[in-house]
Enzyme design. Sequence first.
Site, PDB file in Angstrom:
ATOM      1  N   HIS A 167       0.806  -1.224   0.000  1.00  0.00           N
ATOM      2  CA  HIS A 167       0.000   0.000   0.000  1.00  0.00           C
ATOM      3  C   HIS A 167       0.839   1.274   0.000  1.00  0.00           C
ATOM      4  O   HIS A 167       0.541   2.199   0.753  1.00  0.00           O
ATOM      5  CB  HIS A 167      -0.919   0.039   1.231  1.00  0.00           C
ATOM      6  CG  HIS A 167      -1.930  -1.052   1.297  1.00  0.00           C
ATOM      7  ND1 HIS A 167      -2.657  -1.334   2.440  1.00  0.00           N
ATOM      8  CD2 HIS A 167      -2.355  -1.928   0.363  1.00  0.00           C
ATOM      9  CE1 HIS A 167      -3.477  -2.346   2.202  1.00  0.00           C
ATOM     10  NE2 HIS A 167      -3.302  -2.730   0.948  1.00  0.00           N
ATOM     11  N   HIS A 226      -7.078  -0.529   3.300  1.00  0.00           N
ATOM     12  CA  HIS A 226      -6.579  -0.926   1.975  1.00  0.00           C
ATOM     13  C   HIS A 226      -7.035   0.166   1.008  1.00  0.00           C
ATOM     14  O   HIS A 226      -8.225   0.489   0.962  1.00  0.00           O
ATOM     15  CB  HIS A 226      -7.158  -2.289   1.602  1.00  0.00           C
ATOM     16  CG  HIS A 226      -6.851  -3.336   2.626  1.00  0.00           C
ATOM     17  ND1 HIS A 226      -5.923  -4.329   2.420  1.00  0.00           N
ATOM     18  CD2 HIS A 226      -7.325  -3.518   3.884  1.00  0.00           C
ATOM     19  CE1 HIS A 226      -5.857  -5.085   3.509  1.00  0.00           C
ATOM     20  NE2 HIS A 226      -6.691  -4.611   4.409  1.00  0.00           N
TER      21      HIS A 226
HETATM   22  C1  LIG Z   1      -0.165  -7.377  -4.463  1.00  0.00           C
HETATM   23  C2  LIG Z   1      -1.033  -6.217  -4.082  1.00  0.00           C
HETATM   24  C3  LIG Z   1      -2.097  -6.422  -3.219  1.00  0.00           C
HETATM   25  C4  LIG Z   1      -2.922  -5.353  -2.861  1.00  0.00           C
HETATM   26  N1  LIG Z   1      -4.054  -5.599  -2.144  1.00  0.00           N
HETATM   27  C5  LIG Z   1      -4.963  -4.599  -2.002  1.00  0.00           C
HETATM   28  C6  LIG Z   1      -6.255  -4.865  -1.460  1.00  0.00           C
HETATM   29  O1  LIG Z   1      -6.595  -6.007  -1.125  1.00  0.00           O
HETATM   30  N2  LIG Z   1      -7.124  -3.831  -1.343  1.00  0.00           N
HETATM   31  C7  LIG Z   1      -6.798  -2.545  -1.705  1.00  0.00           C
HETATM   32  O2  LIG Z   1      -7.609  -1.633  -1.551  1.00  0.00           O
HETATM   33  N3  LIG Z   1      -5.575  -2.277  -2.208  1.00  0.00           N
HETATM   34  C8  LIG Z   1      -4.684  -3.274  -2.405  1.00  0.00           C
HETATM   35  N4  LIG Z   1      -3.494  -3.013  -3.015  1.00  0.00           N
HETATM   36  C9  LIG Z   1      -3.164  -1.608  -3.322  1.00  0.00           C
HETATM   37  C10 LIG Z   1      -3.961  -1.000  -4.478  1.00  0.00           C
HETATM   38  O3  LIG Z   1      -4.154  -1.929  -5.511  1.00  0.00           O
HETATM   39  C11 LIG Z   1      -3.200   0.219  -4.953  1.00  0.00           C
HETATM   40  O4  LIG Z   1      -3.057   1.095  -3.864  1.00  0.00           O
HETATM   41  C12 LIG Z   1      -3.885   0.960  -6.088  1.00  0.00           C
HETATM   42  O5  LIG Z   1      -4.138   0.140  -7.191  1.00  0.00           O
HETATM   43  C13 LIG Z   1      -2.986   2.116  -6.495  1.00  0.00           C
HETATM   44  O6  LIG Z   1      -3.630   2.842  -7.505  1.00  0.00           O
HETATM   45  P1  LIG Z   1      -2.801   3.887  -8.340  1.00  0.00           P
HETATM   46  O7  LIG Z   1      -3.731   4.502  -9.310  1.00  0.00           O
HETATM   47  O8  LIG Z   1      -2.049   4.750  -7.416  1.00  0.00           O
HETATM   48  O9  LIG Z   1      -1.678   3.004  -9.095  1.00  0.00           O
HETATM   49  P2  LIG Z   1      -1.774   1.634  -9.840  1.00  0.00           P
HETATM   50  O10 LIG Z   1      -3.095   0.987  -9.676  1.00  0.00           O
HETATM   51  O11 LIG Z   1      -0.568   0.841  -9.448  1.00  0.00           O
HETATM   52  O12 LIG Z   1      -1.663   2.038 -11.377  1.00  0.00           O
HETATM   53  C14 LIG Z   1      -0.537   2.654 -11.949  1.00  0.00           C
HETATM   54  C15 LIG Z   1      -0.512   2.308 -13.433  1.00  0.00           C
HETATM   55  O13 LIG Z   1       0.427   3.134 -14.087  1.00  0.00           O
HETATM   56  C16 LIG Z   1       1.180   2.345 -14.974  1.00  0.00           C
HETATM   57  N5  LIG Z   1       2.482   2.990 -15.169  1.00  0.00           N
HETATM   58  C17 LIG Z   1       3.446   3.182 -14.237  1.00  0.00           C
HETATM   59  N6  LIG Z   1       4.499   3.816 -14.794  1.00  0.00           N
HETATM   60  C18 LIG Z   1       4.178   4.025 -16.089  1.00  0.00           C
HETATM   61  C19 LIG Z   1       4.862   4.634 -17.162  1.00  0.00           C
HETATM   62  N7  LIG Z   1       6.089   5.159 -17.012  1.00  0.00           N
HETATM   63  N8  LIG Z   1       4.252   4.669 -18.371  1.00  0.00           N
HETATM   64  C20 LIG Z   1       3.011   4.148 -18.542  1.00  0.00           C
HETATM   65  N9  LIG Z   1       2.317   3.544 -17.549  1.00  0.00           N
HETATM   66  C21 LIG Z   1       2.897   3.499 -16.329  1.00  0.00           C
HETATM   67  C22 LIG Z   1       1.305   1.001 -14.281  1.00  0.00           C
HETATM   68  O14 LIG Z   1       1.671  -0.015 -15.167  1.00  0.00           O
HETATM   69  C23 LIG Z   1      -0.084   0.857 -13.687  1.00  0.00           C
HETATM   70  O15 LIG Z   1      -0.976   0.248 -14.578  1.00  0.00           O
HETATM   71  C24 LIG Z   1      -2.643  -4.051  -3.360  1.00  0.00           C
HETATM   72  C25 LIG Z   1      -1.574  -3.842  -4.225  1.00  0.00           C
HETATM   73  C26 LIG Z   1      -0.771  -4.914  -4.600  1.00  0.00           C
HETATM   74  C27 LIG Z   1       0.385  -4.678  -5.549  1.00  0.00           C
END
Ligand SMILES: Cc1cc2nc3c(=O)[nH]c(=O)nc-3n(C[C@H](O)[C@H](O)[C@H](O)COP(=O)(O)OP(=O)(O)OC[C@H]3O[C@@H](n4cnc5c(N)ncnc54)[C@H](O)[C@@H]3O)c2cc1C
Length: 586
Positions: free
Chosen positions: A514, A558
């Site tokens: 997280h 989460h």
């Molecule tokens: C294994 C795991 C288990 C988890 N379990 C939970 C859970 O049970 N419940 C919960 O609420 N949260 C959970 N989380 C956390 C939650 O999924 C994340 O906090 C959330 O998805 C983050 O959202 P975000 O938009 O910040 O980034 P992300 O969802 O990570 O999305 C970022 C996106 O940007 C893309 N990206 C990055 N750099 C580049 C680039 N240079 N060029 C183009 N694309 C790029 C990535 O490929 C990705 O698709 C978990 C995370 C993981 C990894």
Amino acid sequence: ALYTDAADLPTSTFDFVIVGAGAGGAVMAARLSENPSTSVLVIEAGPSDAGLLEIAVPFMAPELTGPFSKWTWNFTTVPQAELNNRTLAYARGRILGGSTSVNYMAHTRGSDDEYNLWAQLTGDEGWAWSNLEKFYFKSARLVAASNGRSSTGLVNPLAHGFGPVEVSLPGHTEPIDDRILQTARTVPEFPLAADLNAGRNIGMALMQSSVSGGRRVSSATAYLHPAISRPNLHVLIGNTVTKLVQTGNTTRGPEFKQVEFAPNSTAPCTSVKATKEIILSAGTISTPQILMLSGVGNATELSSFGITPVVDLPDVGRNLQDQPLLASYFRVISNISNATYDAVERSPELKTAALAQWNATRTGLFSGGVVNGVGFLRLPANSSIFQNITDPAAGPNTGHIEMIFGDGYNALVDPQPATGNFLTVQLSVSTPTSLGSVTLNNTDPFTFPVIDPNFLGTPFDRFAVVEVVKAARRFVSAPTWDGFIGDRFGVIGDADTDEEILDACRKEVVTIWHPTSTARMAARDVPWGVVDPDLLVKGVSGLRIVDASVFPRIPAVHPSAVIYIMAERVADLIQNVGTRAVRDEL
Ligand SMILES: Cc1cc2nc3c(=O)[nH]c(=O)nc-3n(C[C@H](O)[C@H](O)[C@H](O)COP(=O)(O)OP(=O)(O)OC[C@H]3O[C@@H](n4cnc5c(N)ncnc54)[C@H](O)[C@@H]3O)c2cc1C
């Protein structure tokens, strides 16, 4: 439409260019493209999630983040000083849906306190829960569990909305479910929560997960795919954004409206332009890396890498927060057949059978996640730690520690033993105070940055991690567990004194996955922070960040539901031209 080659894009200029199709990016893409006259391009480094069985099957989630996963950025941390210098795997989703396509699907919006504190910290009442509830309702809705389990008394239907993220109680009934609920009904220390998604995040419950009809619900399935056939929405996969480019100067500061990207490190870069905004949604690790490579960050540090600073924002990459996770194990002595899923974990034949059942009817063990029960608890107000440290919880309805129950051996550090049945209680500190960082390794956008979550870096975190181990032991020593639980097991199980427990935690802590706050939001008129309360990058024009990096501090839950709420609000601000910067420019 979906594109794999930039050469096939219909144009190189869009109203909005969104970097990353994860939790934040997918919401922004779907909501902004609701207006047919607004053109949106999403650039995602990873592949499509469509048709991938292991992504769709909830029980297979732990298999998605191994060191050779095709669906993740296989980051690692630097050696963690308080964890005996261990280096931890630190994967993030790299696929449509981002980390919501590989996560464990727990859906927890957090206490009202969290958001009211955001409002206080940012000076913007728009973040107070009273103004956000409608966006929670717009993001998610409750659906029936795939096994038809009754939700009476376990959820409050009035606390749920009508949005595209479908959320349900566990779709597979485990022998531990009733024991968890019965313990909560009988032991005052562990009260049964009316509904953890109703504003008070304290107590025991069955886990609400983003699972519907036995399938994973991600930001891709809920938001992106339903919108992808719109003629004004363009989604380019398999391309990594390498840099944002300054395109001019405005009264607000340098303008960034150009994005460079490439399919791999040896291919030439392509450029596209945004007429309205670039929205950075690359997540807590990649968003600060892209900012720094674009000259936005600590000017001195950037100069030391030979990057010309465009905007001096020292908080870029700072304040990384994450929750430590560890597994405590107990032997299960029950002679009920299938008392745990340990046998399935050990047997390829049983796994094949469970998968066949899932394929046929979307039911059975594989239709649910690996954990069914959860509890958030507060440390007692008279805990010795509070003599020296201010309570880090956002408010009285926010838990400090978390227990998550798996009806089998969840292998986090030590592999599953060859024989035996186990209960895993995964434990976490929900309100950690340790601060870490994301910094550049070098100027190559395809090199992973330096990641330091600084786990157990503060006295509070070390205190709380010991307390949660002891709380789990008290929980399973309730009479409800008599005849089911045997002795403690494993590295944590062997520890008795507080010192021994802390030593064991240093060996067992991993990430709960997280990470947040590396581009944190702050009030407009303060010199710290990376984005203002409208999530616009400070001192920059044309650039907004919508992902977990902007959280002013880690929410004690989460976080994916929190990101959905935040993104829904910001999409609404943009659609209604409600943000101050846009108003100023009109
Ligand atoms: C294994 C795991 C288990 C988890 N379990 C939970 C859970 O049970 N419940 C919960 O609420 N949260 C959970 N989380 C956390 C939650 O999924 C994340 O906090 C959330 O998805 C983050 O959202 P975000 O938009 O910040 O980034 P992300 O969802 O990570 O999305 C970022 C996106 O940007 C893309 N990206 C990055 N750099 C580049 C680039 N240079 N060029 C183009 N694309 C790029 C990535 O490929 C990705 O698709 C978990 C995370 C993981 C990894």
